[in-house]
Write a protein that holds these residues in place. Structure first.
Motif, mmCIF file in Angstrom:
data_model
loop_
_atom_site.group_PDB
_atom_site.id
_atom_site.type_symbol
_atom_site.label_atom_id
_atom_site.label_comp_id
_atom_site.label_asym_id
_atom_site.label_seq_id
_atom_site.Cartn_x
_atom_site.Cartn_y
_atom_site.Cartn_z
ATOM 1 N N PRO A 1 3.227 12.701 5.076
ATOM 2 C CA PRO A 1 2.267 12.312 6.121
ATOM 3 C C PRO A 1 0.985 11.710 5.548
ATOM 4 O O PRO A 1 0.409 10.773 6.125
ATOM 5 N N ALA A 2 0.547 12.228 4.405
ATOM 6 C CA ALA A 2 -0.669 11.693 3.778
ATOM 7 C C ALA A 2 -0.427 10.277 3.259
ATOM 8 O O ALA A 2 -1.273 9.385 3.425
ATOM 9 N N LEU A 3 0.724 10.066 2.651
ATOM 10 C CA LEU A 3 1.033 8.737 2.132
ATOM 11 C C LEU A 3 1.129 7.717 3.270
ATOM 12 O O LEU A 3 0.618 6.600 3.165
ATOM 13 N N LEU A 4 1.799 8.130 4.350
ATOM 14 C CA LEU A 4 1.959 7.200 5.471
ATOM 15 C C LEU A 4 0.608 6.857 6.096
ATOM 16 O O LEU A 4 0.335 5.689 6.417
ATOM 17 N N ALA A 5 -0.251 7.852 6.270
ATOM 18 C CA ALA A 5 -1.585 7.587 6.829
ATOM 19 C C ALA A 5 -2.386 6.695 5.882
ATOM 20 O O ALA A 5 -3.105 5.788 6.314
ATOM 21 N N TRP A 6 -2.234 6.925 4.587
ATOM 22 C CA TRP A 6 -2.949 6.097 3.596
ATOM 23 C C TRP A 6 -2.489 4.637 3.697
ATOM 24 O O TRP A 6 -3.319 3.722 3.653
ATOM 25 N N VAL A 7 -1.205 4.438 3.835
ATOM 26 C CA VAL A 7 -0.701 3.055 3.970
ATOM 27 C C VAL A 7 -1.289 2.417 5.228
ATOM 28 O O VAL A 7 -1.796 1.287 5.194
ATOM 29 N N ALA A 8 -1.241 3.153 6.335
ATOM 30 C CA ALA A 8 -1.760 2.597 7.598
ATOM 31 C C ALA A 8 -3.251 2.274 7.491
ATOM 32 O O ALA A 8 -3.715 1.256 8.019
ATOM 33 N N CYS B 1 7.511 16.745 8.829
ATOM 34 C CA CYS B 1 7.306 17.261 7.466
ATOM 35 C C CYS B 1 7.474 18.773 7.383
ATOM 36 O O CYS B 1 8.209 19.286 6.538
ATOM 37 N N SER B 2 6.800 19.465 8.271
ATOM 38 C CA SER B 2 6.694 20.919 8.083
ATOM 39 C C SER B 2 7.773 21.701 8.808
ATOM 40 O O SER B 2 8.012 22.871 8.479
ATOM 41 N N THR B 3 8.435 21.086 9.772
ATOM 42 C CA THR B 3 9.476 21.802 10.517
ATOM 43 C C THR B 3 10.860 21.185 10.287
ATOM 44 O O THR B 3 11.787 21.869 9.837
ATOM 45 N N ALA C 1 5.152 6.732 12.304
ATOM 46 C CA ALA C 1 6.091 7.796 12.689
ATOM 47 C C ALA C 1 7.536 7.291 12.658
ATOM 48 O O ALA C 1 8.472 8.089 12.487
ATOM 49 N N ASP C 2 7.722 5.982 12.831
ATOM 50 C CA ASP C 2 9.081 5.440 12.960
ATOM 51 C C ASP C 2 9.879 5.470 11.655
ATOM 52 O O ASP C 2 11.032 5.935 11.657
ATOM 53 N N PRO C 3 9.323 4.986 10.542
ATOM 54 C CA PRO C 3 10.110 5.107 9.306
ATOM 55 C C PRO C 3 10.374 6.556 8.912
ATOM 56 O O PRO C 3 11.404 6.860 8.293
ATOM 57 N N TYR C 4 9.467 7.448 9.300
ATOM 58 C CA TYR C 4 9.669 8.857 8.946
ATOM 59 C C TYR C 4 10.826 9.445 9.760
ATOM 60 O O TYR C 4 11.707 10.130 9.219
ATOM 61 N N LEU C 5 10.835 9.151 11.077
ATOM 62 C CA LEU C 5 11.948 9.633 11.900
ATOM 63 C C LEU C 5 13.270 9.062 11.386
ATOM 64 O O LEU C 5 14.274 9.788 11.262
ATOM 65 N N PHE C 6 13.296 7.773 11.096
ATOM 66 C CA PHE C 6 14.517 7.128 10.598
ATOM 67 C C PHE C 6 15.017 7.828 9.327
ATOM 68 O O PHE C 6 16.211 8.117 9.182
ATOM 69 N N THR C 7 14.089 8.101 8.422
ATOM 70 C CA THR C 7 14.450 8.707 7.133
ATOM 71 C C THR C 7 15.115 10.064 7.333
ATOM 72 O O THR C 7 16.130 10.380 6.699
ATOM 73 N N ILE C 8 14.570 10.854 8.235
ATOM 74 C CA ILE C 8 15.132 12.197 8.447
ATOM 75 C C ILE C 8 16.399 12.125 9.296
ATOM 76 O O ILE C 8 17.358 12.877 9.068
ATOM 77 N N HIS D 1 15.984 21.133 7.263
ATOM 78 C CA HIS D 1 17.012 20.425 6.477
ATOM 79 C C HIS D 1 17.160 21.046 5.084
ATOM 80 O O HIS D 1 18.279 21.210 4.568
ATOM 81 N N ALA D 2 16.057 21.385 4.463
ATOM 82 C CA ALA D 2 16.087 21.904 3.089
ATOM 83 C C ALA D 2 16.859 23.218 2.990
ATOM 84 O O ALA D 2 17.366 23.562 1.917
ATOM 85 N N HIS D 3 16.989 23.935 4.101
ATOM 86 C CA HIS D 3 17.745 25.189 4.070
ATOM 87 C C HIS D 3 19.230 24.957 3.756
ATOM 88 O O HIS D 3 19.928 25.886 3.351
ATOM 89 N N GLY D 4 19.699 23.705 3.922
ATOM 90 C CA GLY D 4 21.108 23.413 3.641
ATOM 91 C C GLY D 4 21.435 23.446 2.161
ATOM 92 O O GLY D 4 22.471 23.975 1.758
ATOM 93 N N ARG D 5 20.573 22.840 1.349
ATOM 94 C CA ARG D 5 20.895 22.700 -0.078
ATOM 95 C C ARG D 5 19.908 23.390 -0.996
ATOM 96 O O ARG D 5 20.149 23.483 -2.192
#
Ligand SMILES: N[C@@H](CCC(=O)N[C@@H](CS)C(=O)NCC(=O)O)C(=O)O
Length: 206
Positions: A66-73, A101-103, A160-167, A108-112
């Motif tokens: 989230p910090a990186l994305l806000a920095w880019v914007a 990020c936080s939820t 928010a869009d590239p982040y949603l796509f990534t997840i 997802h991380a609980h899988g691996r």
């Protein structure tokens, strides 16, 4: 000059797409998880958390998506990737990215990466079994109450869009059928039409 430390298909893809969207001049540095390079001393000097993404900027190293994305914007305001002059609207964008990020990412991380939370292999298995249900619950909330369509915030494409796509790209490996979330699926398709997304996927060899 910017250097984005990434591993293919990870959450670093969101920042990678955003850098492409704004036409940033950057280089990529791949961290090979197979070789545990995220925990190599030279990378830990950059990011003691041993995670990607890490973005080396002229002002120093940035971590946390989230910090990186806000920095880019904020660094390329002319690209219009966030409502920078409207505190409420910007907070809403940050709320989405914080949730991802936080939820959602943590679910997802609980899988691996169950070893982060427990040592017992049976507990890891229990976490893996829960993964489709927990990711589905997260995406049901996104589908029902967050994603306006076609983009997260209606007609305005934001960080928010590239982040949603990534997840959303992780749903299949998490045992979740994206077809159960029609707005998310339409968003996923629309994202793939964007040249910046194609360029980032290509850059990561995906
Ligand atoms: N909260 C961080 C999470 C970073 C993170 O967990 N990245 C994962 C890839 S998606 C990673 O580097 N994992 C390596 C590991 O766990 O060893 C962010 O949003 O940037």
């Amino acid at each position: 000059m910017l250097t984005l430390f990434f591993s293919p298909g990870t959450c670093a893809l969101a920042t990678h797409i955003a850098l492409e969207e704004v036409g940033a001049d950057y280089t990529l540095s791949r961290i090979d998880f197979g070789k545990d390079q995220q925990n190599a001393p030279e990378f830990l000097k950059l990011n003691p958390k041993g995670r990607v993404p890490a973005l080396v900027t002229d002002a120093g190293v940035l971590t946390e998506t989230p910090a990186l994305l806000a920095w880019v914007a904020q660094t390329w305001p002319e690209a219009g990737l966030a409502p920078l002059h409207d505190p409420f609207a910007f907070a809403r964008v940050q709320a989405v990215n914080s949730y991802l990020c936080s939820t959602v990412h943590v679910a997802h991380a609980h899988g691996r990466r169950g070893y982060r939370w427990a040592d017992d292999p049976a507990a890891h298995e229990a976490m893996r079994e829960k993964l489709p249900a927990s990711m589905s619950a997260c995406f049901q909330i996104i589908e029902d109450s967050m994603l306006e369509g076609p983009w997260m915030f209606g007609d305005t494409y934001t960080i928010a869009d590239p982040y949603l796509f990534t997840i959303a790209r992780w749903l299949d490996m998490d045992g979740v059928d994206m077809a159960g979330f029609p707005k998310v699926a339409a968003h996923f398709e629309a994202m793939q039409e964007r040249p910046a997304v194609a360029a980032a996927l290509k850059g990561q060899g995906l």
